[in-house]
Design an enzyme around this catalytic site. Structure first.
Site, PDB file in Angstrom:
ATOM      1  N   ASP A 113      11.775  54.293  64.785  1.00  0.00           N
ATOM      2  CA  ASP A 113      13.151  53.942  65.133  1.00  0.00           C
ATOM      3  C   ASP A 113      13.463  54.162  66.623  1.00  0.00           C
ATOM      4  OD1 ASP A 113      15.440  52.727  64.209  1.00  0.00           O
ATOM      5  OD2 ASP A 113      16.439  54.610  63.683  1.00  0.00           O
TER       6      ASP A 113
ATOM      7  N   LYS B 243      18.966  58.359  53.808  1.00  0.00           N
ATOM      8  CA  LYS B 243      18.222  57.214  53.306  1.00  0.00           C
ATOM      9  C   LYS B 243      17.452  57.614  52.050  1.00  0.00           C
ATOM     10  CE  LYS B 243      17.246  54.930  57.766  1.00  0.00           C
ATOM     11  NZ  LYS B 243      17.923  53.653  57.504  1.00  0.00           N
TER      12      LYS B 243
ATOM     13  N   GLU C 198      23.536  54.743  63.183  1.00  0.00           N
ATOM     14  CA  GLU C 198      23.551  55.659  64.335  1.00  0.00           C
ATOM     15  C   GLU C 198      23.108  54.992  65.628  1.00  0.00           C
ATOM     16  OE1 GLU C 198      21.032  55.296  62.402  1.00  0.00           O
ATOM     17  OE2 GLU C 198      19.404  55.182  63.848  1.00  0.00           O
TER      18      GLU C 198
ATOM     19  N   ARG D 122      23.839  52.186  67.051  1.00  0.00           N
ATOM     20  CA  ARG D 122      24.924  51.619  67.863  1.00  0.00           C
ATOM     21  C   ARG D 122      25.724  52.727  68.558  1.00  0.00           C
ATOM     22  NH1 ARG D 122      27.273  48.653  62.652  1.00  0.00           N
ATOM     23  NH2 ARG D 122      25.043  48.763  62.211  1.00  0.00           N
TER      24      ARG D 122
HETATM   25  N1  BES Z   1      17.031  52.286  61.935  1.00  0.00           N
HETATM   26  C1  BES Z   1      17.812  51.598  60.980  1.00  0.00           C
HETATM   27  C2  BES Z   1      17.483  50.097  60.897  1.00  0.00           C
HETATM   28  C3  BES Z   1      16.098  49.757  60.445  1.00  0.00           C
HETATM   29  C4  BES Z   1      15.852  49.427  59.123  1.00  0.00           C
HETATM   30  C5  BES Z   1      15.059  49.698  61.340  1.00  0.00           C
HETATM   31  C6  BES Z   1      14.592  49.081  58.721  1.00  0.00           C
HETATM   32  C7  BES Z   1      13.780  49.344  60.934  1.00  0.00           C
HETATM   33  C8  BES Z   1      13.550  49.027  59.616  1.00  0.00           C
HETATM   34  C9  BES Z   1      19.280  51.736  61.326  1.00  0.00           C
HETATM   35  O1  BES Z   1      19.642  52.906  61.973  1.00  0.00           O
HETATM   36  C10 BES Z   1      20.029  51.708  60.038  1.00  0.00           C
HETATM   37  O2  BES Z   1      19.855  52.617  59.266  1.00  0.00           O
HETATM   38  N2  BES Z   1      20.849  50.687  59.822  1.00  0.00           N
HETATM   39  C11 BES Z   1      21.602  50.556  58.647  1.00  0.00           C
HETATM   40  C12 BES Z   1      22.996  50.151  59.039  1.00  0.00           C
HETATM   41  C13 BES Z   1      23.975  50.190  57.907  1.00  0.00           C
HETATM   42  C14 BES Z   1      24.223  51.622  57.494  1.00  0.00           C
HETATM   43  C15 BES Z   1      25.241  49.542  58.366  1.00  0.00           C
HETATM   44  C16 BES Z   1      20.935  49.503  57.777  1.00  0.00           C
HETATM   45  O3  BES Z   1      20.417  48.533  58.321  1.00  0.00           O
HETATM   46  O4  BES Z   1      20.898  49.682  56.575  1.00  0.00           O
HETATM   47 ZN    ZN Z   2      18.164  53.823  63.067  1.00  0.00          ZN
HETATM   48 MN    MN Z   3      20.041  54.485  60.596  1.00  0.00          MN
END
Ligand code: BES
Ligand code: ZN
Ligand code: MN
Length: 490
Positions: free
Chosen positions: A276, A265, A337, A339
């Site tokens: 998370d 990220k 991750e 899912r």
């Molecule tokens: N933990 C994140 C989702 C998240 C984002 C939670 C902001 C709280 C605040 C999750 O694991 C994630 O990174 N999701 C990605 C999925 C994508 C790579 C398909 C996302 O939402 O960008």
């Molecule tokens: Zn996550």
């Molecule tokens: Mn993630």
């Protein structure tokens, strides 16, 4: 553990008003009517209260609003807080009024003159939930919260109605404390240790370690944690308070920190990913509430605890991993991750417990925040009956929730060239493709709800019932869903 503010419900004693220190709360309605306690405050302050409720400032207030009269003459208190509740207010309004009282409390002793106000126990719940501060890491601690006294004309009745308030607040605060904790403190091991403490309340707790998870074939979960120095774990919490043979299951995503892994990220805002594990935090909170109120229900909570780190051992984009179910997943993005963790825990929950229903909670997608912001969680379900019951429970508790679609049409986006599926479905409908992914690990005959709580688990500006930070969203709604549908009736 942040303890709820101590509170007692006593019989109204208007002679105690003059000497009460800290803050004193009185209620009035749209007509500016004063009850017995209000009339005493008015006399002590030589008519100040009557002047206030007759003023334009009061007329401009809405039901549920509150205003302070500072350092009143004739009283020891620092302030009289006047709360306006218009006639025929409902439980939600009472709870919100309580939250306004809690927000203003700022550490002081508090005397709430509720008299024969309706829903006084809801006022107490709202105020208790709002008086929360996460101070584990503040070294220059402020003074402890002054106690709360609620004075009513029928104390036994209100005490009975308020019997569950401590159990509800303890569950919500447990969830908030876990979500607010930094990730160097709340490692997977520390998280599991916190859950083991639920044994003191009569919850059966089992911790599955990496070798056991390996033996069970939970490869998609283990793949997420394999870049971390903290060992991956699955923790089971079983509350057997009811007669149902098969339990109702709660499943939580517990990523103690999500760097994104090799699909790293961006730096800006990454610190927010300490939350998370919010899904697991809510599951833990519900289990605590159920145990604390001795719920007559059979409920099992399962959480997948992992840390998503980039490392020489971390999984790569393009890896193919086999889930416990047996389906293979091409990991296109290591940041999707949650899912992967849930796939194995959902499958294990069904294999081991054959639950009568199942709810998973996860801070799963940024896309749900784009869609719904921070006011409502996304609700996905394969069963209209349980879904409707949950939406009703969430509404009754004032926890925002919005029904989102599932549809096989979205499965197209998850198709992989080399495996049974990919772990991401492209740019569009990100929250729905994530839910479709999860649904592949849920048996058709198992009534199931997926709650995407990425937007509601932790917030940057306070809500009605929580200061900024973790909210504990979902503890009350799930507790109510269980009470409504899965609990033995007396
Ligand atoms: N933990 C994140 C989702 C998240 C984002 C939670 C902001 C709280 C605040 C999750 O694991 C994630 O990174 N999701 C990605 C999925 C994508 C790579 C398909 C996302 O939402 O960008
Ligand atoms: Zn996550
Ligand atoms: Mn993630």
């Amino acid at each position: 553990m942040t303890d709820p503010v101590p509170a007692q419900i006593l019989e109204l004693d208007i002679d105690a008003i003059a000497g009460a220190e800290g803050r004193v709360v009185v209620f009035s309605d749209d007509k500016g009517k004063l009850d017995q306690a209000g009339r005493r405050v008015n006399r002590l302050t030589r008519g100040a209260l009557e002047r206030f409720v007759a003023s334009k400032a009061y007329a401009d207030m809405k039901s549920g609003d509150a205003a302070d009269l500072g350092f009143p003459t004739g009283m020891a208190a620092d302030a009289v807080q006047v709360v306006r509740l218009d006639r025929k207010f409902d439980t939600a309004a009472a709870r919100k009024a309580g939250a306004a009282i809690g927000k203003a409390k700022s550490g002081k002793d508090l005397l709430v003159l509720a008299g024969n106000l309706k829903h006084a126990h809801e006022v107490l719940l709202g105020l208790t939930l709002r008086v929360y501060a996460f101070s584990d890491h503040k070294t220059k601690d402020s003074d402890p919260e002054g106690p709360v006294t609620v004075m009513v004309t029928k104390p036994e009745e209100v005490q009975a109605a308020a019997a569950d308030v401590p159990a509800l607040a303890q569950g919500v605060f447990f969830s908030r404390d876990l979500v607010n904790a930094p990730s160097n403190v709340l490692t997977t091991t520390e998280f599991a240790d916190q859950l083991v403490k639920l044994r003191d309340l009569g919850v059966e707790v089992e911790v599955l370690e990496e070798d056991q998870l390996e033996g069970l074939g939970m490869r998609t979960l283990l793949a997420v944690g394999q870049g971390s120095a903290s060992p991956s774990k699955v923790v089971l919490m079983h509350w057997r308070g009811g007669s149902a043979e098969t339990p109702f299951a709660l499943v939580g995503k517990g990523v103690v920190f999500d760097t994104g892994g090799i699909s790293l990220k961006p730096a800006s805002g990454m610190e927010a990913m300490t939350m998370d594990m919010g899904g697991a935090g809510v599951v833990a909170g519900v289990m605590k509430t159920l145990a604390a109120r001795h719920a007559k229900a059979n409920v099992v909570g399962l959480v997948g605890l992992v840390e998503n780190m980039p490392d020489g051992n971390a999984q790569r984009p393009g890896d193919v991993v086999t889930s416990m179910k047996g389906d293979t997943v091409e990991v296109i993005n290591t940041d999707a991750e949650g899912r992967l963790v849930l796939a194995d825990v959902l499958w294990y929950a069904q294999e081991r417990f054959k639950p009568s229903g199942m709810v998973d909670l996860a801070t799963l997608t940024g896309a749900i925040i784009v869609g719904l912001g921070h006011h409502k969680a996304g609700v996905f379900s394969n069963d209209d009956d349980i879904c409707g019951a949950f939406l009703k429970a969430a509404n009754a508790e004032g926890e925002g929730a919005w029904h989102m679609p599932l549809d096989p049409a979205y499965d197209e986006q998850l198709k992989s060239n080399i495996a049974d599926m990919m772990n991401v479905g492209g740019r569009t409908a990100g929250s729905i493709t994530a839910a479709q992914f999860l649904q592949r690990f849920v048996n058709e005959d198992c009534p199931w709800i997926h709650l995407d709580i990425a937007g509601v688990a932790s917030v940057k500006t306070g809500t009605d019932f929580a200061p900024k930070g973790a909210t504990g969203w979902g503890v009350l709604a799930l507790n109510r869903l269980i009470a409504d549908r899965y609990e033995d009736k007396a």
